[in-house]
Design a protein around this motif. Structure first.
Motif, PDB file in Angstrom:
ATOM      1  N   PRO A  85      -6.904 -38.618  20.099  1.00 38.13           N
ATOM      2  CA  PRO A  85      -8.026 -37.818  20.616  1.00 38.13           C
ATOM      3  C   PRO A  85      -7.590 -36.841  21.708  1.00 38.13           C
ATOM      4  N   GLU A  86      -6.612 -37.220  22.515  1.00 38.04           N
ATOM      5  CA  GLU A  86      -6.137 -36.327  23.573  1.00 38.04           C
ATOM      6  C   GLU A  86      -5.359 -35.119  23.054  1.00 38.04           C
ATOM      7  N   ASP A  87      -5.090 -35.081  21.753  1.00 34.23           N
ATOM      8  CA  ASP A  87      -4.470 -33.897  21.154  1.00 34.23           C
ATOM      9  C   ASP A  87      -5.510 -32.820  20.832  1.00 34.23           C
ATOM     10  N   SER A  88      -6.777 -33.149  20.965  1.00 35.82           N
ATOM     11  CA  SER A  88      -7.836 -32.190  20.664  1.00 35.82           C
ATOM     12  C   SER A  88      -7.756 -31.001  21.608  1.00 35.82           C
ATOM     13  N   ALA A  89      -7.736 -29.805  21.042  1.00 35.49           N
ATOM     14  CA  ALA A  89      -7.608 -28.589  21.846  1.00 35.49           C
ATOM     15  C   ALA A  89      -7.622 -27.385  20.918  1.00 35.49           C
ATOM     16  N   MET A  90      -7.667 -26.209  21.516  1.00 35.83           N
ATOM     17  CA  MET A  90      -7.399 -24.985  20.773  1.00 35.83           C
ATOM     18  C   MET A  90      -5.889 -24.793  20.797  1.00 35.83           C
ATOM     19  N   TYR A  91      -5.311 -24.604  19.638  1.00 36.14           N
ATOM     20  CA  TYR A  91      -3.869 -24.432  19.529  1.00 36.14           C
ATOM     21  C   TYR A  91      -3.559 -22.957  19.259  1.00 36.14           C
ATOM     22  N   TYR A  92      -2.592 -22.449  20.000  1.00 37.26           N
ATOM     23  CA  TYR A  92      -2.178 -21.066  19.886  1.00 37.26           C
ATOM     24  C   TYR A  92      -0.689 -20.993  19.579  1.00 37.26           C
ATOM     25  N   CYS A  93      -0.311 -20.040  18.747  1.00 37.10           N
ATOM     26  CA  CYS A  93       1.105 -19.746  18.645  1.00 37.10           C
ATOM     27  C   CYS A  93       1.380 -18.463  19.423  1.00 37.10           C
ATOM     28  N   ALA A  94       2.591 -18.359  19.906  1.00 35.56           N
ATOM     29  CA  ALA A  94       3.021 -17.191  20.653  1.00 35.56           C
ATOM     30  C   ALA A  94       4.450 -16.875  20.260  1.00 35.56           C
ATOM     31  N   ALA A  95       4.794 -15.610  20.295  1.00 31.83           N
ATOM     32  CA  ALA A  95       6.119 -15.197  19.840  1.00 31.83           C
ATOM     33  C   ALA A  95       6.715 -14.158  20.774  1.00 31.83           C
ATOM     34  N   GLU A  96       8.022 -14.056  20.676  1.00 32.91           N
ATOM     35  CA  GLU A  96       8.747 -13.158  21.556  1.00 32.91           C
ATOM     36  C   GLU A  96      10.050 -12.753  20.882  1.00 32.91           C
ATOM     37  N   PRO A  97      10.412 -11.463  20.943  1.00 32.91           N
ATOM     38  CA  PRO A  97      11.759 -11.065  20.509  1.00 32.91           C
ATOM     39  C   PRO A  97      12.714 -11.202  21.691  1.00 32.91           C
ATOM     40  N   SER A  98      13.263 -12.397  21.871  1.00 32.37           N
ATOM     41  CA  SER A  98      14.071 -12.694  23.053  1.00 32.37           C
ATOM     42  C   SER A  98      15.515 -12.235  22.880  1.00 32.37           C
ATOM     43  N   SER A  99      16.139 -11.911  24.005  1.00 30.53           N
ATOM     44  CA  SER A  99      17.538 -11.461  23.953  1.00 30.53           C
ATOM     45  C   SER A  99      18.497 -12.626  23.722  1.00 30.53           C
TER      46      SER A  99
END
Length: 126
Positions: A85-99
């Protein structure tokens, strides 16, 4: 510019599984999954530096969640097992073109990646 679209959220009972997908357009080599529950700060759940193949997991999800990539589909997955139950949340992915990997992890840990998806809701009932 990187555009991200998440999918795969839903409602499950505790102990169940879900697989989240994040499909990207544009170049990236660093991606993270984050989550935010009501009244709480956004936290990093799992990250992957694609060029080096390294991954990072929050302690709370180690052994239960797995981040992986499908280069052919430009998609990163988050397999979530033994959900609580504590995993309940809005999940987002994020990305980056890292060096490099260091930059990737610095941005992931600081939650300062430049490109974010709209989020997908995960609800786990007891």
């Amino acid at each position: 510019q990187v555009q991200l679209v998440e999918s795969g959220g839903g409602s499950v009972q505790a102990g169940g599984s879900l697989r989240l997908s994040c499909t990207a357009s544009g170049y990236y080599n660093c991606m993270g999954w984050f989550r935010q529950a009501p009244g709480k700060e956004r936290e990093g759940v799992a990250g992957i530096y694609i060029d080096g193949g390294s991954t990072h997991y929050a302690d709370s999800v180690k052994g239960r969640f797995t981040i992986s990539q499908d280069n052919a589909k430009n998609t990163v997955y988050l397999q979530m097992n033994s959900l609580k139950p504590e995993d309940s949340a809005m999940y987002y992915c994020a990305a980056e073109p890292s060096s490099d990997g260091g930059s990737c992890w610095a941005q992931y840990l600081a939650r300062s990646m430049n490109y974010w998806g709209q989020g997908t809701q995960v609800s786990v009932s007891s």
